[in-house]
Motif scaffolding. Structure first.
Motif, mmCIF file in Angstrom:
data_model
loop_
_atom_site.group_PDB
_atom_site.id
_atom_site.type_symbol
_atom_site.label_atom_id
_atom_site.label_comp_id
_atom_site.label_asym_id
_atom_site.label_seq_id
_atom_site.Cartn_x
_atom_site.Cartn_y
_atom_site.Cartn_z
ATOM 1 N N ILE A 19 0.865 -1.159 0.000
ATOM 2 C CA ILE A 19 0.000 0.000 0.000
ATOM 3 C C ILE A 19 0.910 1.220 0.000
ATOM 4 C CG2 ILE A 19 -1.848 -1.221 1.205
ATOM 5 C CD1 ILE A 19 -1.111 0.275 3.740
ATOM 6 N N CYS A 20 0.370 2.388 -0.321
ATOM 7 C CA CYS A 20 1.209 3.586 -0.435
ATOM 8 C C CYS A 20 0.705 4.699 0.461
ATOM 9 C CB CYS A 20 1.251 4.065 -1.885
ATOM 10 S SG CYS A 20 2.379 3.104 -2.922
ATOM 11 N N HIS A 21 1.667 5.452 0.997
ATOM 12 C CA HIS A 21 1.392 6.554 1.927
ATOM 13 C C HIS A 21 2.223 7.746 1.500
ATOM 14 C CE1 HIS A 21 0.298 8.603 5.550
ATOM 15 N NE2 HIS A 21 1.516 8.577 6.068
ATOM 16 N N GLY A 22 1.556 8.815 1.017
ATOM 17 C CA GLY A 22 2.264 9.960 0.476
ATOM 18 C C GLY A 22 2.778 10.909 1.530
ATOM 19 N N SER B 192 -2.786 6.766 0.739
ATOM 20 C CA SER B 192 -3.179 7.655 1.827
ATOM 21 C C SER B 192 -2.267 8.871 1.845
ATOM 22 C CB SER B 192 -3.121 6.926 3.176
ATOM 23 O OG SER B 192 -1.804 6.474 3.449
ATOM 24 N N GLU B 193 -2.772 9.955 2.438
ATOM 25 C CA GLU B 193 -1.999 11.197 2.586
ATOM 26 C C GLU B 193 -2.412 11.907 3.857
ATOM 27 O OE1 GLU B 193 0.008 13.570 2.251
ATOM 28 O OE2 GLU B 193 1.148 13.311 0.390
ATOM 29 N N HIS B 194 -1.644 12.932 4.225
ATOM 30 C CA HIS B 194 -1.833 13.630 5.486
ATOM 31 C C HIS B 194 -2.839 14.770 5.358
ATOM 32 C CE1 HIS B 194 2.211 11.835 5.541
ATOM 33 N NE2 HIS B 194 1.955 11.616 6.822
ATOM 34 N N LEU B 195 -3.650 14.929 6.367
ATOM 35 C CA LEU B 195 -4.594 16.034 6.441
ATOM 36 C C LEU B 195 -3.851 17.233 7.009
ATOM 37 C CD1 LEU B 195 -7.460 17.078 6.093
ATOM 38 C CD2 LEU B 195 -8.024 16.124 8.329
ATOM 39 N N SER B 196 -3.008 17.831 6.161
ATOM 40 C CA SER B 196 -2.117 18.899 6.609
ATOM 41 C C SER B 196 -1.649 19.687 5.403
ATOM 42 C CB SER B 196 -0.910 18.310 7.349
ATOM 43 O OG SER B 196 -0.132 17.539 6.446
ATOM 44 N N ALA B 197 -0.906 20.747 5.672
ATOM 45 C CA ALA B 197 -0.206 21.504 4.639
ATOM 46 C C ALA B 197 1.287 21.212 4.749
ATOM 47 C CB ALA B 197 -0.456 23.004 4.814
ATOM 48 N N CYS B 198 1.969 21.244 3.615
ATOM 49 C CA CYS B 198 3.426 21.025 3.661
ATOM 50 C C CYS B 198 4.147 21.994 2.737
ATOM 51 C CB CYS B 198 3.781 19.571 3.331
ATOM 52 S SG CYS B 198 3.270 19.027 1.699
ATOM 53 N N GLY B 199 3.515 23.136 2.460
ATOM 54 C CA GLY B 199 4.179 24.131 1.643
ATOM 55 C C GLY B 199 3.177 25.074 1.016
ATOM 56 N N ASP B 200 3.683 26.023 0.268
ATOM 57 C CA ASP B 200 2.845 26.910 -0.521
ATOM 58 C C ASP B 200 3.275 26.725 -1.964
ATOM 59 O OD1 ASP B 200 1.168 28.812 -1.483
ATOM 60 O OD2 ASP B 200 2.119 30.518 -0.512
ATOM 61 N N HIS B 201 4.171 27.578 -2.465
ATOM 62 C CA HIS B 201 4.724 27.342 -3.795
ATOM 63 C C HIS B 201 6.105 26.701 -3.685
ATOM 64 C CE1 HIS B 201 1.554 29.180 -6.186
ATOM 65 N NE2 HIS B 201 1.436 30.053 -5.197
ATOM 66 N N GLY B 202 6.400 26.139 -2.542
ATOM 67 C CA GLY B 202 7.628 25.405 -2.319
ATOM 68 C C GLY B 202 7.392 24.343 -1.273
ATOM 69 N N GLN B 203 8.251 23.330 -1.240
ATOM 70 C CA GLN B 203 8.095 22.213 -0.316
ATOM 71 C C GLN B 203 8.801 22.535 0.995
ATOM 72 O OE1 GLN B 203 6.370 19.423 -0.963
ATOM 73 N NE2 GLN B 203 6.771 18.479 0.993
ATOM 74 N N LEU B 204 8.076 22.421 2.107
ATOM 75 C CA LEU B 204 8.655 22.740 3.407
ATOM 76 C C LEU B 204 9.215 21.512 4.123
ATOM 77 C CD1 LEU B 204 6.075 25.321 4.813
ATOM 78 C CD2 LEU B 204 8.285 25.759 3.747
ATOM 79 N N TYR B 205 8.897 20.308 3.629
ATOM 80 C CA TYR B 205 9.378 19.070 4.248
ATOM 81 C C TYR B 205 8.966 18.972 5.710
ATOM 82 C CZ TYR B 205 11.957 18.945 -0.082
ATOM 83 O OH TYR B 205 12.259 18.948 -1.408
ATOM 84 N N ASP B 206 7.762 19.434 5.991
ATOM 85 C CA ASP B 206 7.172 19.262 7.306
ATOM 86 C C ASP B 206 5.668 19.256 7.119
ATOM 87 O OD1 ASP B 206 6.966 18.883 9.983
ATOM 88 O OD2 ASP B 206 8.048 20.706 10.557
ATOM 89 N N LEU B 207 4.957 18.714 8.097
ATOM 90 C CA LEU B 207 3.510 18.616 8.033
ATOM 91 C C LEU B 207 2.925 19.645 8.986
ATOM 92 C CD1 LEU B 207 3.225 14.718 8.091
ATOM 93 C CD2 LEU B 207 3.173 16.231 6.100
ATOM 94 N N HIS C 82 -12.044 7.934 3.446
ATOM 95 C CA HIS C 82 -11.745 7.125 4.619
ATOM 96 C C HIS C 82 -10.544 7.661 5.379
ATOM 97 C CE1 HIS C 82 -14.510 4.396 2.585
ATOM 98 N NE2 HIS C 82 -14.677 3.840 3.772
ATOM 99 N N LEU C 83 -10.341 7.100 6.565
ATOM 100 C CA LEU C 83 -9.355 7.614 7.515
ATOM 101 C C LEU C 83 -8.254 6.602 7.772
ATOM 102 C CD1 LEU C 83 -8.501 9.724 9.733
ATOM 103 C CD2 LEU C 83 -9.983 8.459 11.309
ATOM 104 N N LEU C 84 -7.027 7.090 7.728
ATOM 105 C CA LEU C 84 -5.880 6.398 8.310
ATOM 106 C C LEU C 84 -5.707 6.994 9.698
ATOM 107 C CD1 LEU C 84 -3.185 4.993 8.738
ATOM 108 C CD2 LEU C 84 -2.151 6.544 7.063
#
Length: 275
Positions: free
Chosen positions: A57-60, A92-107, A166-168
């Protein structure tokens, strides 16, 4: 869910050990596609060999569901190709933000508002259309709360309902947030809609201060989180449950002991249901 039982997060350092065990150590593996897309050579061969032994299974990590920038269409195309090539149906993926127009490498947390419920549900629909698969969303750990009009459990449940997804359920994240932000972890778990829970995450964390837990995935699971897993099964029934370990990787035998502990709780919960 097309998988069951106990799973393990696949990390590159585990490839050799997993290939050498006489029997599979888990019922399935979870893969972060961003760590494997475009790889070739020895790592690609090792990944292919492991994928023949285990359901995947995959988790983004970087979809930025809660962000304001447009979704990354190139990433979505790459994800679709990876999922199709490896015949993976669960993403699956996180219910969060991780950037705007760049990747912040955090949730990063998002404000718990009705407007965000509708906005994120629309982004989930875009992702599902692009991937040709249902999306499972994960509750995340946090170290602050942003202004909003809802509690975290109410917000998560509202997004699930609005997006019809659905929820992880990450049990350790619920515990971490209960310490960092206040509140009781058990009622949070109880408030989650059973019919929406696809699978669970279990992990360890780092105690930075008595009232600050860092969701490091770099330590063994502690007793209060084991107790919360037991509570989760009692509330919602047994779900596929995955062990995450990202740092301070121990020998595979130590991870197997935690996998067996998860299986023990699953079996005990199943016996209680039959009784």
């Amino acid at each position: 869910m097309p998988v069951h039982g106990v799973g393990l997060g696949l990390r590159r350092s585990l490839l050799g050990a997993l290939a050498q065990t006489p029997e599979p150590v888990a019922d399935f593996l979870e893969v972060a596609p961003e760590n494997w897309i475009g790889l070739g050579g020895r790592l690609a061969r090792q990944f292919a060999a492991v994928s023949e032994r285990y359901p995947l299974i995959c988790h983004g990590l970087s979809l930025n569901l809660g962000g304001l920038a447009p979704l990354d269409t190139r990433l979505l195309r790459d994800l679709r190709a990876f999922l199709d090539a490896n015949q993976v149906q669960v993403y699956s993926e996180h219910l969060s933000a991780c950037g705007d127009h760049g990747q912040l490498y955090d949730l990063l947390p998002v404000p718990f508002t009705e407007a965000n419920v509708r906005r994120i549900a629309e982004r989930i629909a875009q992702v599902q259309d692009a991937l040709g698969r249902p999306l499972i969303i994960e509750n995340v750990s946090a170290y602050l709360t942003l202004p909003g009009e809802m509690s975290e459990p109410a917000f998560v449940a509202a997004v699930l309902d609005e997006a019809d997804c659905h929820l992880l359920l990450d049990v350790n994240n619920v515990y971490v947030n209960s310490v960092n932000l206040g509140g009781d972890a058990a009622p949070y778990i109880s408030a989650m809609p059973s019919k929406r829970i696809a699978y669970l995450h279990m992990a360890g964390h780092f105690d930075a201060e008595p009232d600050l837990k860092i969701d490091s995935h770099g330590a063994p699971i502690i007793d209060p989180v084991w107790a919360l897993l037991e509570h989760t099964y009692q509330c919602h029934g047994v779900r596929p449950t995955l062990l995450e370990r990202d740092f301070n990787m121990p020998p595979l035998e130590e991870l197997q002991r935690e996998l067996q502990q998860i299986r023990h709780y699953q079996q005990a919960a199943a016996i209680q249901v039959r009784a």
